[in-house]
Design a protein around this motif. Structure first.
Motif, short mmCIF file in Angstrom:
data_model
loop_
_atom_site.label_atom_id
_atom_site.label_comp_id
_atom_site.label_asym_id
_atom_site.label_seq_id
_atom_site.Cartn_x
_atom_site.Cartn_y
_atom_site.Cartn_z
N LYS A 1 -15.27 39.75 14.67
CA LYS A 1 -14.62 38.85 14.15
C LYS A 1 -14.88 37.30 14.54
O LYS A 1 -14.18 36.39 14.13
CB LYS A 1 -13.30 39.10 14.44
N ASN A 2 -15.69 37.33 15.56
CA ASN A 2 -16.26 35.80 15.96
C ASN A 2 -16.87 35.17 14.67
O ASN A 2 -17.76 35.78 14.07
CB ASN A 2 -17.02 35.85 17.19
N GLU A 3 -16.62 33.89 14.53
CA GLU A 3 -17.03 33.29 13.37
C GLU A 3 -18.67 32.86 13.59
O GLU A 3 -19.25 32.96 12.49
CB GLU A 3 -16.30 31.89 12.94
N THR A 4 -19.04 32.71 14.68
CA THR A 4 -20.33 32.19 14.87
C THR A 4 -21.07 33.39 14.85
O THR A 4 -22.08 33.47 14.05
CB THR A 4 -20.47 31.90 16.48
N CYS A 5 -20.61 34.77 15.32
CA CYS A 5 -21.54 36.00 15.15
C CYS A 5 -21.57 36.38 13.62
O CYS A 5 -22.69 37.00 13.12
CB CYS A 5 -20.86 37.19 16.06
N ALA A 6 -20.31 36.03 12.93
CA ALA A 6 -20.45 36.42 11.42
C ALA A 6 -21.49 35.60 10.59
O ALA A 6 -21.96 35.91 9.78
CB ALA A 6 -19.06 36.07 10.84
N SER B 1 -29.18 34.75 21.76
CA SER B 1 -28.40 34.03 22.88
C SER B 1 -27.17 33.22 21.88
O SER B 1 -26.31 32.84 22.92
CB SER B 1 -29.27 33.02 23.08
N HIS B 2 -27.05 33.17 20.75
CA HIS B 2 -26.05 32.47 20.02
C HIS B 2 -25.00 33.34 19.73
O HIS B 2 -23.66 32.77 19.35
CB HIS B 2 -26.59 32.03 18.58
N LEU B 3 -24.83 34.72 19.97
CA LEU B 3 -23.81 35.54 19.85
C LEU B 3 -22.88 35.47 20.94
O LEU B 3 -23.21 34.96 22.10
CB LEU B 3 -24.50 36.91 19.63
N CYS B 4 -21.62 36.01 20.72
CA CYS B 4 -20.63 36.06 21.73
C CYS B 4 -21.14 37.06 22.87
O CYS B 4 -22.01 37.97 22.81
CB CYS B 4 -19.37 36.55 21.20
N SER B 5 -20.56 37.07 24.02
CA SER B 5 -20.88 37.77 25.09
C SER B 5 -20.68 39.28 24.61
O SER B 5 -21.48 40.15 25.25
CB SER B 5 -19.90 37.33 26.24
N ASP B 6 -19.76 39.75 24.12
CA ASP B 6 -19.48 41.05 23.74
C ASP B 6 -20.62 41.58 22.64
O ASP B 6 -21.07 42.61 22.90
CB ASP B 6 -18.20 41.34 23.02
N CYS B 7 -20.97 40.71 21.67
CA CYS B 7 -22.10 41.21 20.86
C CYS B 7 -23.50 41.10 21.61
O CYS B 7 -24.47 41.81 21.07
CB CYS B 7 -22.20 40.25 19.65
N GLN B 8 -23.51 40.08 22.41
CA GLN B 8 -24.85 40.12 23.37
C GLN B 8 -25.19 41.69 23.95
O GLN B 8 -26.07 42.13 24.11
CB GLN B 8 -24.86 39.00 24.50
N SER B 9 -23.93 42.14 24.60
CA SER B 9 -23.96 43.38 24.97
C SER B 9 -24.14 44.53 24.12
O SER B 9 -24.82 45.49 24.24
CB SER B 9 -22.35 43.78 25.74
N ARG B 10 -23.44 44.33 22.92
CA ARG B 10 -23.87 45.36 21.88
C ARG B 10 -25.06 45.39 21.38
O ARG B 10 -25.43 46.42 20.78
CB ARG B 10 -22.71 45.17 20.83
#
Length: 421
Positions: A209-214, A188-197
């Motif tokens: 490359k999103n800092e939160t995802c990193a 739930s903390h990941l960007c929308s793209d990574c939630q899909s991935r």
């Protein structure tokens, strides 16, 4: 405005095109030494090729492709990379029927809708190679060695080679399950793209490359801990070969690259002075791509190098050569009657392989001499009324200032003799 090019494009002007030619010359020399042959593919392909080849979870497919519908209602895409195109050509033209492995290189423009920045454009240029048909780690080592040889021949230093193994269809499901378990509570903390991935390809989360995802991917399990026996042996063999060749490397277990088709070896060469966009070369093995594109299961490996990035690195290290714009002869006609004879001489000089030019602006003699100096020209061939009547030409050596009156027919032999000195 019609006087402004589209954002993310750049004109390569005469004062810098010589640097491009220099880099391309080195590319061809190195590829010749490694027995790679040039291939030139179209700049656009059917969109399906990239959807199947690159992978629909990549940023390239999801966000960056230039796709349009042609007049026959077909979906067409400007190539965002060239490996898929080379594979398509390999299959279509039955290159597999020749000696194997098939070893190819390319130089050309690619297109991605990306945020323009230093060394990164929406139309950019890549040099890449593809080696198709060989299975073991020795061809991986050769491909990496070629990239290193190219960059070294340009004189670049401060380079870092990163390598990793991203596994194969046999061991990757184990890693996929571990990643999904790791990211489950963080999803739930990941960007929308990574939630899909997360469901489609959780390995791509590591490349976000999103800092939160990193931040939330810190401590994620490594593929190297999940490799099957074949992938582990392949990776160990690659390290042994690179070490034998004296090529330094760093194992980076988070290196996954930005394309879904990679299997086993993935690698990247970085030039740290470029900052955040430090990668100048990236590549890897794609053993499943040819089957995905409709061929028989065939192994392959390659890399791509951004030429704009390389030129930027060469500029930072003051390694760009001076561009020679000098010509051998400038023909200076004085008066209308001399112009036809001057053009005849100009043609004879050029057909003899001599770099030559003449005045096309009806300038005065003083202005012509000034213009000849700007090239600079080694010699100026003056044709005035006296020279015209005597069928001669006055040749001035621009370095020494000496002058010599010659028969017109003696001009070409004299210049050729001077060029041999």
């Amino acid at each position: 405005m019609l006087t402004t090019g589209p954002r993310g494009t750049k004109d390569i002007l005469p004062d810098s095109s010589g640097h491009w030619q220099y880099v391309e010359k080195i590319i061809r020399e190195v590829c010749y030494n490694f027995a790679y042959q040039e291939i030139r593919t179209p700049v656009f392909e059917h969109t399906e090729l990239f959807l199947r080849g690159i992978g629909d979870t990549t940023d390239i497919v999801e966000k960056e492709m230039y796709t349009f519908t042609d007049r026959a209602k077909r979906s067409i895409t400007l190539r965002p990379e060239n490996t898929a195109s080379v594979v398509r050509s390999y299959l279509e033209n039955k290159l597999y029927s020749g000696p194997q492995p098939t070893k190819l290189y390319y130089i050309g423009p690619m297109f991605r809708y990306d945020r323009p920045q230093a060394g990164r454009y929406r139309q950019f240029h890549q040099f890449g190679i593809e080696a198709i048909g060989a299975q073991g780690p020795s061809i991986d080592a050769e491909v990496i060695s070629l990239a290193v040889a190219f960059l070294n021949k340009l004189g670049l230093s401060d380079l870092k080679l990163l390598i990793n193994s991203v596994g194969c269809p046999q061991c990757r499901p184990v890693y996929r399950a571990k990643l999904q378990e790791f990211f489950q509570e963080k999803r739930s903390h990941l960007c929308s793209d990574c939630q899909s991935r997360y469901d489609r390809n959780p390995m791509r989360i590591l490349d976000c490359k999103n800092e939160t995802c990193a931040e939330y991917s810190q401590g994620a399990p490594h593929m190297l801990d999940c490799l099957c026996e074949d992938c582990g042996s392949h990776f160990a063999g690659l390290q042994e070969l690179l070490t034998a060749a004296g090529i330094s490397f760093v194992i980076n277990p988070r290196l996954v690259r930005g394309l879904d088709y990679y299997t086993k070896t993935a690698f990247e060469i970085q030039y740290s002075p470029l900052g955040a966009q430090s990668a100048v070369c990236g590549g890897g093995r794609y053993d499943g791509l040819i089957a995905e594109c409709g061929g028989q299961p065939t192994p392959g490996i390659g890399f791509a190098i951004g030429i704009e990035r390389v030129l930027l690195a060469l500029e930072k290290q003051a390694l760009l050569p001076s561009i020679n714009t000098a010509i051998d002869v400038f023909v200076a006609p004085l008066g209308t009657k001399a112009r036809a004879v001057a053009f005849q001489l100009l043609t004879e000089l050029r057909y003899a392989g001599i770099a030559a030019d003449m005045d096309f602006m009806n300038r005065s003699l003083k202005a012509q001499m000034k213009y000849a100096n700007k090239y600079p020209a080694k010699f100026v061939a003056l044709i005035g009324e006296d020279e015209l009547a005597a069928q001669k030409v006055m040749v001035k050596n621009m370095a020494t200032g000496s002058q010599e009156l010659l028969a017109r027919t003696a001009l070409v032999p004299m210049i050729l003799e001077e060029m041999e000195k």
